[in-house]
Scaffold this motif. Structure first.
Motif, PDB file in Angstrom:
ATOM      1  N   PRO A  26      39.797  39.227  38.735  1.00 37.40           N
ATOM      2  CA  PRO A  26      39.250  40.548  38.411  1.00 37.40           C
ATOM      3  C   PRO A  26      40.236  41.370  37.579  1.00 37.40           C
ATOM      4  CG  PRO A  26      38.895  40.033  40.728  1.00 37.40           C
ATOM      5  CD  PRO A  26      39.817  38.971  40.180  1.00 37.40           C
ATOM      6  N   ILE A  27      39.725  42.186  36.705  1.00 32.57           N
ATOM      7  CA  ILE A  27      40.469  43.126  35.860  1.00 32.57           C
ATOM      8  C   ILE A  27      41.187  42.409  34.714  1.00 32.57           C
ATOM      9  CG2 ILE A  27      42.285  44.892  35.726  1.00 32.57           C
ATOM     10  CD1 ILE A  27      41.640  45.633  38.615  1.00 32.57           C
ATOM     11  N   THR A  28      42.024  41.416  35.015  1.00 36.48           N
ATOM     12  CA  THR A  28      42.785  40.767  33.953  1.00 36.48           C
ATOM     13  C   THR A  28      41.949  39.752  33.182  1.00 36.48           C
ATOM     14  OG1 THR A  28      43.624  38.906  35.268  1.00 36.48           O
ATOM     15  CG2 THR A  28      44.844  40.990  35.379  1.00 36.48           C
ATOM     16  N   ARG A  84      32.210  46.357  44.123  1.00 34.86           N
ATOM     17  CA  ARG A  84      30.780  46.724  44.092  1.00 34.86           C
ATOM     18  C   ARG A  84      30.375  47.150  42.685  1.00 34.86           C
ATOM     19  NH1 ARG A  84      31.018  49.960  47.875  1.00 34.86           N
ATOM     20  NH2 ARG A  84      31.197  51.928  46.757  1.00 34.86           N
ATOM     21  N   GLN A  85      31.220  47.919  42.018  1.00 33.03           N
ATOM     22  CA  GLN A  85      30.932  48.353  40.654  1.00 33.03           C
ATOM     23  C   GLN A  85      30.842  47.174  39.692  1.00 33.03           C
ATOM     24  OE1 GLN A  85      34.161  51.092  39.934  1.00 33.03           O
ATOM     25  NE2 GLN A  85      33.121  52.825  40.893  1.00 33.03           N
ATOM     26  N   GLN A  86      31.585  46.124  39.990  1.00 32.68           N
ATOM     27  CA  GLN A  86      31.586  44.935  39.138  1.00 32.68           C
ATOM     28  C   GLN A  86      30.525  43.922  39.554  1.00 32.68           C
ATOM     29  OE1 GLN A  86      33.600  44.842  36.374  1.00 32.68           O
ATOM     30  NE2 GLN A  86      34.027  46.935  37.040  1.00 32.68           N
ATOM     31  N   GLY A  87      29.730  44.269  40.565  1.00 35.21           N
ATOM     32  CA  GLY A  87      28.719  43.339  41.056  1.00 35.21           C
ATOM     33  C   GLY A  87      29.327  42.111  41.706  1.00 35.21           C
ATOM     34  N   ASP A  90      30.170  40.085  46.776  1.00 34.59           N
ATOM     35  CA  ASP A  90      30.064  38.824  47.506  1.00 34.59           C
ATOM     36  C   ASP A  90      31.421  38.147  47.665  1.00 34.59           C
ATOM     37  OD1 ASP A  90      29.854  38.494  44.612  1.00 34.59           O
ATOM     38  OD2 ASP A  90      29.588  36.362  45.020  1.00 34.59           O
ATOM     39  N   GLN A  91      32.386  38.474  46.801  1.00 31.89           N
ATOM     40  CA  GLN A  91      33.710  37.876  46.891  1.00 31.89           C
ATOM     41  C   GLN A  91      34.497  38.404  48.093  1.00 31.89           C
ATOM     42  OE1 GLN A  91      36.023  37.635  43.262  1.00 31.89           O
ATOM     43  NE2 GLN A  91      34.197  37.467  41.983  1.00 31.89           N
ATOM     44  N   LEU A  92      33.990  39.464  48.710  1.00 33.51           N
ATOM     45  CA  LEU A  92      34.639  40.019  49.900  1.00 33.51           C
ATOM     46  C   LEU A  92      33.913  39.608  51.182  1.00 33.51           C
ATOM     47  CD1 LEU A  92      35.373  43.660  48.643  1.00 33.51           C
ATOM     48  CD2 LEU A  92      36.887  41.667  48.584  1.00 33.51           C
ATOM     49  N   ALA A  93      32.952  38.725  51.052  1.00 30.60           N
ATOM     50  CA  ALA A  93      32.198  38.274  52.222  1.00 30.60           C
ATOM     51  C   ALA A  93      33.129  37.619  53.232  1.00 30.60           C
ATOM     52  CB  ALA A  93      31.110  37.282  51.793  1.00 30.60           C
ATOM     53  N   GLY A  94      32.979  38.002  54.494  1.00 18.96           N
ATOM     54  CA  GLY A  94      33.802  37.422  55.549  1.00 18.96           C
ATOM     55  C   GLY A  94      35.132  38.117  55.771  1.00 18.96           C
ATOM     56  N   TYR A  95      35.429  39.139  54.966  1.00 24.30           N
ATOM     57  CA  TYR A  95      36.686  39.863  55.148  1.00 24.30           C
ATOM     58  C   TYR A  95      36.689  40.589  56.491  1.00 24.30           C
ATOM     59  CZ  TYR A  95      39.061  39.263  50.670  1.00 24.30           C
ATOM     60  OH  TYR A  95      39.756  38.751  49.605  1.00 24.30           O
ATOM     61  N   GLN A  96      37.818  40.504  57.180  1.00 19.72           N
ATOM     62  CA  GLN A  96      38.038  41.238  58.429  1.00 19.72           C
ATOM     63  C   GLN A  96      39.360  41.988  58.281  1.00 19.72           C
ATOM     64  OE1 GLN A  96      37.749  38.576  61.824  1.00 19.72           O
ATOM     65  NE2 GLN A  96      36.117  37.411  60.849  1.00 19.72           N
ATOM     66  N   TRP A  97      39.284  43.121  57.603  1.00 19.13           N
ATOM     67  CA  TRP A  97      40.485  43.874  57.259  1.00 19.13           C
ATOM     68  C   TRP A  97      41.251  44.286  58.514  1.00 19.13           C
ATOM     69  CZ3 TRP A  97      41.877  44.541  52.176  1.00 19.13           C
ATOM     70  CH2 TRP A  97      40.896  44.328  51.199  1.00 19.13           C
TER      71      TRP A  97
END
Length: 269
Positions: A26-28, A84-87, A90-97
């Motif tokens: 992302p970003i780069t 979310r802004q980048q659509g 889903d890449q954060l699915a399963g995250y448990q911060w």
């Protein structure tokens, strides 16, 4: 002849794996090799995190602990907003911060693992000095996770092992081996969790600036923080967090270059 055909087929298979197993940071926008799934990396990372935390002592300083959790949660919200802004939520699915402060005044370090498990050592707080300085470090470490640098490190290790056995174990037989994951995180080699290359470190600096800015922290604080880290090294042995990182001069110059981009995301609070 048979050996030549076998070698040719093996190289062709490896080339196919590298071609298919790619992702974009992302970003780069940098393309990176990724031969293991996010779920596999998160599973092994969670296991390693639990083992590490079972052997660590959490700080009983309520004020400092609250600050770590507050900074972490603000950066988490920034990351979730950006993705979310980048659509790409889903890449954060399963995250448990999770954000913890480990009581170890000798360790000037912090780390974040795949899935959002993040920790700071109390030895780093005299250098971060305040909440914004802490945001520089936590933004950087969380950026490693969002850029999937661990996946990339595991994939590089798989390729270094000539593909065969490691790729089979990591992709076809129940996920990445603990040995490969330990190498990627640097487990067993001291507290320096993220032993990334210079490209990955510089990338994490850039992403971290944007995430901390979106979280409401002035990204210009990164310059003064890294100057303090430079002073803390005393011109001799570097603090643990600086191992394998670019030189202080290179890092500060790169941060200065990326500040205009990061400031576009900063509105203050």
């Amino acid at each position: 002849m048979k050996q030549m055909n076998f070698l040719r087929n093996a190289l062709l298979s490896l080339a196919v794996l590298v071609t298919v197993g790619c992702s974009t940071v992302p970003i780069t926008g940098r393309r990176q090799v990724s031969l293991v799934s996010d779920q596999e990396v998160m599973q092994m990372s969670l296991q390693a995190y639990r083992e590490m935390m079972s052997q660590s002592k959490l700080s009983n300083n309520a004020q400092q602990t609250a600050m770590v959790k507050r900074v972490g949660q603000r950066i988490q919200q920034a990351v979730e907003t950006y993705m979310r802004q980048q659509g790409a939520s889903d890449q954060l699915a399963g995250y448990q911060w999770e954000f913890n402060l480990i009581d170890d005044p000798k360790q000037q370090n912090a780390f974040a693992m795949a899935g959002g498990k993040t920790a700071v050592y109390t030895g780093l707080l005299p250098i971060t000095q305040d909440e914004t300085g802490l945001a520089v470090v936590m933004g950087h470490e969380i950026a490693h996770v969002i850029a999937k640098h661990v996946n990339e490190r595991i994939s590089q290790q798989m390729l270094a092992e000539a593909g065969g056995g490691v790729i089979g174990a990591a992709t076809g037989q129940g996920g990445a081996t603990s040995q490969v994951v330990n190498v990627a995180y640097g487990i067993g080699a001291g507290v320096g969790m993220m032993k990334f290359g210079r490209t990955q470190e510089s990338e994490a600096d850039r992403l971290g600036l944007i995430f901390m800015a979106m979280a409401g922290y002035n990204p210009e604080a990164a310059l003064t923080f890294w100057k303090r880290m430079d002073a803390a090294s005393g011109g001799q042995s570097q603090p643990e967090i600086l191992s394998t990182h670019p030189s202080n001069q290179t890092r500060i110059a790169d941060i200065q270059k990326h500040l205009p981009e990061a400031k576009k995301y900063y509105s203050g609070r």
